[in-house]
Scaffold this motif. Structure first.
Motif, mmCIF file in Angstrom:
data_model
loop_
_atom_site.group_PDB
_atom_site.id
_atom_site.type_symbol
_atom_site.label_atom_id
_atom_site.label_comp_id
_atom_site.label_asym_id
_atom_site.label_seq_id
_atom_site.Cartn_x
_atom_site.Cartn_y
_atom_site.Cartn_z
ATOM 1 N N UNK B 139 0.933 -1.249 0.027
ATOM 2 C CA UNK B 139 -0.058 0.029 -0.200
ATOM 3 C C UNK B 139 0.957 1.182 0.006
ATOM 4 N N UNK B 140 2.051 1.310 0.598
ATOM 5 C CA UNK B 140 2.852 2.221 0.299
ATOM 6 C C UNK B 140 3.094 2.834 -0.832
ATOM 7 N N UNK B 141 3.237 1.833 -1.832
ATOM 8 C CA UNK B 141 3.409 2.176 -3.339
ATOM 9 C C UNK B 141 2.607 2.399 -4.193
ATOM 10 N N UNK B 142 1.248 1.925 -3.387
ATOM 11 C CA UNK B 142 0.003 2.151 -4.275
ATOM 12 C C UNK B 142 -0.229 3.649 -4.710
ATOM 13 N N UNK B 143 -0.901 3.777 -6.054
ATOM 14 C CA UNK B 143 -1.063 5.092 -6.638
ATOM 15 C C UNK B 143 -2.041 6.112 -5.799
ATOM 16 N N UNK B 144 -3.107 5.425 -5.308
ATOM 17 C CA UNK B 144 -4.066 6.152 -4.542
ATOM 18 C C UNK B 144 -3.923 6.507 -3.070
ATOM 19 N N UNK B 145 -3.251 5.474 -2.553
ATOM 20 C CA UNK B 145 -3.257 5.777 -1.124
ATOM 21 C C UNK B 145 -1.879 5.531 -0.707
ATOM 22 N N UNK B 156 5.260 18.110 -5.860
ATOM 23 C CA UNK B 156 5.206 18.611 -7.301
ATOM 24 C C UNK B 156 5.511 17.744 -8.486
ATOM 25 N N UNK B 157 5.803 16.510 -7.931
ATOM 26 C CA UNK B 157 6.205 15.414 -9.013
ATOM 27 C C UNK B 157 5.054 14.595 -9.280
ATOM 28 N N UNK B 158 3.594 15.021 -9.738
ATOM 29 C CA UNK B 158 2.791 14.157 -9.991
ATOM 30 C C UNK B 158 3.086 13.327 -11.011
ATOM 31 N N UNK B 159 3.659 13.832 -12.067
ATOM 32 C CA UNK B 159 3.770 12.916 -13.288
ATOM 33 C C UNK B 159 4.645 11.694 -13.084
ATOM 34 N N UNK B 160 5.156 11.690 -11.787
ATOM 35 C CA UNK B 160 6.076 10.345 -11.587
ATOM 36 C C UNK B 160 5.217 9.276 -10.715
#
Lengths: 417, 306
Positions: B139-145, B156-160
C-alpha cells in the motif's frame, strides 16, 4: 530386620502405587465416560471457506439454517484457497484434515481425489438438478468428488446508475446487439467528461481480476467455443485468432481507457467515489457496495457466454464425521441453502430449482443477462497449477507493457495444457 | 585386569549427555531428517526414478530461475530476469543500503540525547512481521493511497506517481528499497552495540594526532566494527537469499508482473504447492541450502579464527 526408615519408604511406595493406579483408573474411566457423552452429543462440523467480512456474514445464514434443521453445530473458519494449497497436502499425508467440509479450487479437488484424500460423492448428487457442466470440473473418471455451492458470474462492466445519469452517459451504454465501436464510443464519452481518471478501473490481486476481463474479451470476440478450446489446450494462445483478439480489441484499450492495475477492493471504492466510471468485476461486487440498487451492469456487445465460477467444496477422507459431512453437502447443494445464500446478494445458484424471486433486484438483473447465454468454466481456476499463476503474472505485465504482447502470449502458451 | 572406561563413556558423562537427548531427537526428526529427505528427493523424478543431477540442470535452465533471453537484453528489458538473478539484485542493492544506513544511523545517534526513542522507532521495522511489512509495502507504493506517491505529489512531481508494484520495471526495486526500512533497524542495533565496545582513548589519541573525522572513521571506527559488519553481512545475506513473505504479499503469488520480482523461495513454493512438483521444489530448496551453507561456513570460520 528392616529398619523403621525402610518400612516407612516401603509404605510410601505402596501408597504411591495405589494412588497412581487409582488416578490412572479414574482418568481412564473419566475419558471413556467423556467419550460416551460426546458420542451422544450432536457433532460439531468445521467448514473451511475463503469468505471473510461481509461475504462471510452472507454465508453464515445458510449454515445457521443447517444447524436448525439438524441440531448439529457448525463452525466456520476462513482460509483462502491460496493459503490452503500448501497446508492441505501435508495434512493429507498425515491423514488429517482441517475441516469436515472445505471450499477449494476444482483443480485441487481433481488433483487430490485419485490419491484417496477426498470422499467420493457421486451418489449424493444428481447432475440434472444443476446448470449444465457445473460438475465437470470436479469429475474424475465419471465419479464426483465435490459439491458445487452457489457461484459468481463475471457478467461485464459495472457502473453507478447515479454517476451515469449525472454525466448523461446512460444513453451511450452499448446494447446487447451493438458493436465494439459502440463500446469504444462510450469510453470516449466518459473520457470527454473529464471527470474520471480513466474510464475503466483495473482491479488487481495476483492478477485474477485482469484474467476475468480478458476472458470476457476472448468469449465475446472469439466465441464460447474458443474459450473451451483454450481450456482444453486445443487452441494455442499464440494462434492468429487469439492474438487478433488481444491486438485488435484489448490492447488498444489498455493505454488510456483501462487504469493501471489497482488493488481490487480499492477499485470498488474508487468506482463508488466516481474516480472511475466502469469496473469489470464478478457479481460479488453487489455485496461490497453501500447501495447495490445504484449498480448497473452491461456486457460487451455480442457476447454469447459468461464465465460462471461455482464455489466448489469437498469432504476430506479424514473427516471424523463423514455421514454428517455428507448431510451438510446435501444441504449446501440444495435449493433451500442456495435460496438463502442468493438472497444475501452477490451469489447465483447452481441448483436449477432456485427461483428468480429468491434474488435481490440487482442480482436478478445479472440473472436476466445470463438468459440464453452459455455458461463457461473459469479458465484459470479450472486449469490451475503453474498455468494459473503464469496467466495472472503475464496479464499484469501486459496491462502496463502492452508492447510485450507477443512475449506475453508465448509465456502463457508455454504453460498452457 | 580392570578395563579402564574412557572418561567420555563414564556413567556421569553419559548421564550428562543424556540431557541432550530430547533436543537431539527433536532436531533429528524435525530438521535433519527433512533436510536429508529434501536433498534425497531432489535426485529423483516425480515417478521416483533416480535422475542424478538432471533436476539441477533442468531447474537452472528454467526461465523462472535464470531467464537467459532477458538477461542478455540487460537493462533494456529489466523484468522477468529469473528468480536467481532477482535474488542477486536483492543482495547487491539491499545489502549495502541497509548495512550503511544502519551504520550511519548508529554513528549519528551515538551521543544524542533520547536516541533510544529514535532507535526504537527505527527498530520497529525489524519487529514487524514480514507478512505485515509486505502488506504495508504494497500500500505504500499504491497510486491512490500510498505515501510514496503522496510525497511525490507534495513535491510537485505528480507525473512520477504510479502504482509502483504494477509495473515490471519498478516492482523489484520498490520491494528492495521499501524493505530497507524493515531491515535497517537490525544493522543499526548491531553497530550501536559495537560502537560501545570501542575504547574512547583511541578517539582521544587520534584527536591529539590531528586526525580528521574522515580518517578517524576509516582507520578506527570501521576496522574495529569488522566483527559486527561480518555479522550484519551474513545475517542480511541469509535473509535476502531466503526472502519470501514480503514478495509473496506485496507482489503476489506470481512474483509480480511477468515474474519481475520472483525470487528463489517463491519459485520453490510455486513449484511445490501450485504445480505439486515436489522434486523441482526440493532441488531449489537444496540449491538455497547450499548457498546459505557457504555463507554460514564462511562466517563460522571467521568467528573461529577470531
Amino acid at each position: 530386620m528392616a529398619t523403621n526408615t525402610e518400612i516407612g519408604i516401603a509404605v510410601l511406595v505402596i501408597i504411591g502405587i495405589i494412588v497412581s493406579a487409582s488416578t490412572l483408573f479414574y482418568t481412564l474411566d473419566l475419558t471413556s465416560r467423556i467419550a460416551a457423552i460426546e458420542e451422544k452429543l450432536p457433532p460439531t462440523l468445521t467448514v473451511i471457506g475463503p469468505w471473510a467480512g461481509k461475504e462471510m456474514e452472507a454465508f453464515l445464514p445458510a449454515l445457521q439454517r443447517f444447524e436448525r434443521l439438524t441440531g448439529y453445530k457448525v463452525v466456520f473458519k476462513t482460509f483462502r484457497a491460496e493459503d490452503l494449497a500448501p497446508i492441505l497436502p501435508a495434512q493429507f499425508a498425515a491423514k488429517k484434515a482441517l475441516g469436515d467440509v472445505i471450499f477449494m479450487w476444482a483443480s485441487f479437488i481433481r488433483e487430490q481425489a485419485p490419491d484417496g484424500h477426498i470422499l467420493e460423492v457421486t451418489d449424493q448428487i444428481d447432475k440434472a438438478d444443476f446448470s449444465t457442466g457445473t460438475y465437470d470440473p470436479v469429475t474424475v473418471d465419471g465419479k464426483l468428488w465435490g459439491g458445487a455451492y452457489t457461484g459468481k458470474v463475471k457478467p461485464g462492466f459495472w457502473y453507478r446508475n447515479s454517476t451515469f445519469a449525472k454525466y448523461n452517459l446512460t444513453q451511450y451504454i452499448p446494447a446487447a446487439n451493438g458493436t465494439y465501436a459502440d463500446f469504444v464510443t462510450l469510453l470516449n464519452k466518459i473520457e470527454d467528461t473529464g471527470a474520471f481518471e480513466n474510464p475503466i478501473v483495473s482491479g488487481d490481486k495476483d492478477g485474477w481480476p485482469l484474467t476475468d476481463a480478458t476472458e470476457h474479451f476472448l468469449i465475446t470476440y472469439g466465441d464460447p467455443q474458443l474459450q473451451k478450446d483454450l481450456l482444453a489446450g486445443d487452441v494455442s494462445w499464440t494462434s492468429t485468432e487469439v492474438r487478433a483478439i488481444f491486438a485488435d480489441r484489448l490492447v488498444p484499450l489498455l493505454a488510456g481507457n483501462f487504469s493501471e492495475p489497482i488493488d481490487w477492493t480499492t477499485g470498488v471504492e474508487l468506482l463508488w467515489e466516481e474516480e472511475y466510471a466502469l469496473y469489470f468485476m464478478g457479481s460479488w461486487i453487489t455485496g461490497m457496495v453501500d447501495d447495490p440498487d445504484d449498480l448497473g451492469v452491461f456486457s460487451l456487445p455480442g457476447v454469447e457466454g459468461f464465465v460462471f465460477a461455482a464455489d466448489y467444496f469437498f469432504i476430506p477422507a479424514y473427516t471424523e464425521h463423514p455421514e454428517e459431512a455428507k448431510e451438510l453437502l446435501d444441504f449446501l447443494v440444495s435449493e433451500e441453502a442456495q435460496s438463502v445464500q442468493v438472497a444475501q446478494g452477490g451469489h447465483l445458484a447452481t441448483n436449477l430449482d432456485v427461483p428468480l424471486t429468491a434474488y435481490p433486484v440487482v442480482d436478478k438483473r445479472v440473472a436476466e443477462l445470463m438468459v440464453g447465454k452459455e455458461l463457461l468454466l473459469d479458465l484459470d481456476d479450472t486449469i490451475g497449477g503453474e498455468f494459473q499463476t503464469t496467466l495472472w503474472s503475464q496479464l499484469r505485465l501486459l496491462w502496463t507493457s502492452p508492447t510485450a504482447l507477443d512475449s506475453v502470449l508465448a509465456a502463457i502458451e508455454a504453460k498452457a495444457p | 585386569m580392570r578395563i579402564k572406561i574412557p572418561p567420555f563413556f563414564s556413567l556421569p558423562a553419559l548421564i550428562r549427555k543424556s540431557f541432550f537427548a530430547p533436543a537431539l531427537i527433536l532436531i533429528v526428526f524435525f530438521v535433519v531428517f527433512p533436510v536429508l529427505q529434501t536433498v534425497y528427493i531432489s535426485f529423483f523424478s516425480p515417478s521416483d526414478e533416480f535422475v542424478g543431477f538432471d533436476n539441477y540442470f533442468d531447474v537452472l535452465s528454467q526461465k523462472e530461475i535464470v531467464n537467459v533471453e532477458d538477461v542478455s537484453k540487460g537493462l533494456s528489458q529489466p523484468f522477468g530476469l529469473g528468480a536467481l538473478v532477482h535474488n542477486m539484485i536483492w543482495i547487491s542493492i539491499h545489502l549495502p543500503l541497509s548495512l550503511f544506513s544502519g551504520l550511519i544511523l548508529a554513528i549519528i545517534l551515538r551521543d544524542v540525547k533520547g536516541a533510544s526513542i529514535v532507535k526504537s522507532a527505527i527498530f520497529l521495522g525489524m519487529v514487524t512481521p514480514m507478512i505485515v511489512g509486505g502488506i504495508i509495502l504494497r500500500f505504500t507504493f499504491e497510486k491512490n493511497v500510498g505515501i510514496v506517491n503522496g510525497l511525490l505529489t507534495f513535491l510537485g512531481l505528480e507525473q512520477l506517481t504510479r502504482s509502483w508494484m504494477a509495473y515490471a520495471e519498478t516492482t523489484l526495486f520498490a520491494l528492495i528499497f521499501g524493505s530497507v526500512w524493515l531491515w535497517t533497524g537490525f544493522s543499526m542495533i548491531v553497530y550501536s552495540a559495537g560502537l560501545t565496545t570501542i575504547p574512547k582513548e583511541y578517539y582521544e589519541a587520534a584527536k591529539i594526532d590531528g586526525a580528521s573525522s574522515f580518517r578517524t572513521f576509516f582507520h578506527i571506527t570501521f576496522p574495529l566494527l569488522k566483527p559486527m559488519t561480518i555479522t550484519v553481512v551474513t545475517m542480511t545475506l541469509l535473509w535476502e537469499l531466503k526472502i519470501f513473505d514480503i514478495v509473496f504479499v506485496a507482489a503476489g503469488v506470481s512474483g509480480g508482473p511477468g515474474g519481475a520480482a520472483n525470487v528463489l523461495a517463491l519459485q520453490m513454493w510455486n513449484w511445490a504447492f501450485r504445480a505439486f512438483d515436489f522434486n523441482r521444489a526440493a532441488t531449489v530448496a537444496t540449491i538455497l541450502t547450499a548457498l546459505t551453507l557457504v555463507i554460514t561456513i564462511w562466517m563460522t570460520r571467521y568467528m573461529v579464527k577470531k
